[in-house]
Design a protein around this motif. Sequence first.
Motif, short mmCIF file in Angstrom:
data_model
loop_
_atom_site.label_atom_id
_atom_site.label_comp_id
_atom_site.label_asym_id
_atom_site.label_seq_id
_atom_site.Cartn_x
_atom_site.Cartn_y
_atom_site.Cartn_z
N GLU A 121 -3.85 1.00 6.56
CA GLU A 121 -3.72 0.17 7.74
C GLU A 121 -4.85 -0.85 7.89
OE1 GLU A 121 -3.88 3.44 7.69
OE2 GLU A 121 -5.32 4.24 9.13
N THR A 122 -5.87 -0.81 7.00
CA THR A 122 -6.94 -1.81 7.09
C THR A 122 -6.43 -3.20 6.77
OG1 THR A 122 -7.59 -1.38 4.81
CG2 THR A 122 -8.72 -0.13 6.54
N ARG A 123 -5.25 -3.29 6.13
CA ARG A 123 -4.67 -4.58 5.83
C ARG A 123 -3.21 -4.56 6.28
NH1 ARG A 123 -6.97 -7.34 0.47
NH2 ARG A 123 -9.14 -7.13 0.97
N PRO A 124 -2.71 -5.65 6.78
CA PRO A 124 -1.32 -5.66 7.24
C PRO A 124 -0.35 -5.43 6.12
CG PRO A 124 -2.19 -7.89 7.16
CD PRO A 124 -3.35 -6.96 6.93
N HIS A 125 0.70 -4.63 6.40
CA HIS A 125 1.74 -4.44 5.43
C HIS A 125 2.55 -5.71 5.26
CE1 HIS A 125 0.87 -0.33 4.81
NE2 HIS A 125 1.28 0.10 6.01
N GLN B 274 0.80 -1.21 0.00
CA GLN B 274 0.00 0.00 0.00
C GLN B 274 0.84 1.28 0.00
OE1 GLN B 274 -3.35 0.10 -0.23
NE2 GLN B 274 -3.51 -2.12 -0.29
N ASP B 275 2.15 1.14 0.19
CA ASP B 275 3.00 2.33 0.18
C ASP B 275 4.43 1.95 -0.17
OD1 ASP B 275 4.21 1.33 2.56
OD2 ASP B 275 2.66 2.31 3.78
N GLN B 276 5.28 2.95 -0.30
CA GLN B 276 6.66 2.75 -0.74
C GLN B 276 7.46 1.93 0.26
OE1 GLN B 276 7.36 5.30 -3.43
NE2 GLN B 276 9.15 4.19 -4.15
N SER B 277 7.22 2.13 1.54
CA SER B 277 7.95 1.40 2.57
C SER B 277 7.68 -0.10 2.48
CB SER B 277 7.57 1.92 3.96
OG SER B 277 8.17 1.15 4.97
N ALA B 278 6.41 -0.46 2.35
CA ALA B 278 6.06 -1.88 2.22
C ALA B 278 6.64 -2.47 0.95
CB ALA B 278 4.55 -2.04 2.24
N LEU B 279 6.63 -1.69 -0.12
CA LEU B 279 7.19 -2.16 -1.39
C LEU B 279 8.68 -2.45 -1.24
CD1 LEU B 279 7.05 -2.73 -4.41
CD2 LEU B 279 7.30 -0.27 -4.82
N ALA B 280 9.41 -1.54 -0.58
CA ALA B 280 10.85 -1.74 -0.39
C ALA B 280 11.12 -3.00 0.43
CB ALA B 280 11.45 -0.51 0.29
N THR B 281 10.28 -3.25 1.43
CA THR B 281 10.45 -4.44 2.27
C THR B 281 10.28 -5.73 1.47
OG1 THR B 281 9.66 -3.25 4.23
CG2 THR B 281 9.56 -5.66 4.29
#
Length: 395
Positions: A387-391, A304-311
């Motif tokens: 945040e409705t779904r876990p990263h 859902q965002d850049q941080s999750a994508l990088a992870t």
Amino acid sequence: VRPDMAVFPADPHAVFNYVLHQLCRDRGVTTVVLQETKIPNFFLSVSDMNQPCPVLSQAYAHKLETSAKQWPALESEMEAYWQRITEQSYDKPLHTKFMLKNMPPKPGLRHALKVLKNRPPRNYQKYPGLPIEFPGKANRLVHLVKLHESFWRQQRLRRYYDKLARRSGIDLDTPFVYCALHCQPERATSPMAGTFTHQALIIDMLAKTLPKGWKVYVKEHLTNFHWAKRTERGRRKYFYDDIAAHPNVELMPRTLDSFQLIDKARATVTATGSVALESVLRGKPVLYFGFAWYHDCEGVFSVQDQSALATVLHKLELGYAVDMRKVRLFLQAVQEVAFKGFSDLRPAHSLQYPIEDRVPPRVAAIERIGLGEHVKGPCAVSAPQPETRPHAEQR
């Protein structure tokens, strides 16, 4: 009027039923949404289309905790689906095959006569430069002219894509992620992809976050240039220009086998497409950016965002591998909690089944919600927050 329950035979995506769904959720009216899984003859029922099916989530979690280590068995219908995806070459989804089989590649004389015979649809299409009421008031001949103008705009767009797409020297050995675009406009993106209805945002995030030396291979949807889909409303030349402007992004020919791209890719990227399940069944991880029923499946990462994508990309770089036993456990959970049949009674999807066999599963799906086996009640009317779904890093 205050109904006890509102039933939607598919994810609400037209303006009228999307607004109705959100109003019902806001006012505490129980909603039932019947969701196709794209696994032939299996559908789910949920109360909130922007959340995973809780019954499926619970069943899958239970299997992960309690199942033995042996290879999970599937019933014949689900096993046939597994074999078709994992062992055969690319096969189009059922709804795509039906459309391509039953509609000519371009509008001809028969289509023109049908348009001239029938009354133009009321408020079906907003034409550029004309009021929204135009189609309902237009005479048949003007409506036919407008339809054919749309067709030729679409074909010019197709030729432009083909010109930009790489035709030779495609390097499938370089590290890449395969981004499968959606046909637009369609419910798979609007509303199910939320902000990422604008698929260029997905590609932009990928291009800026990929490990050094990796690329994004982007392929347009098979039906996106079919005249019956009227997709010139969901694409412009600048869409492809913006994608191709990234030095690490390449457009792929429409004729290139999708399974070949999946098998060679480090991961598959989609908003909410059925390509996600096809990919994990072939052992490839998936990054998806919307709200899809397969959210809990092994190898599927919600971004859902850049941080999750990088992870997630870091996990892929370290050699993350899909556990195929867990994928089969997910299909096992699906076959146990899903309903047999098609959520939509349209002949396009379910003509092979008699009407008396198609109705009872829908009734059972509605009753499940009514008996409180799913989460129900009010929720926010606004678009779901990340945040409705876990990263990915929380999963």
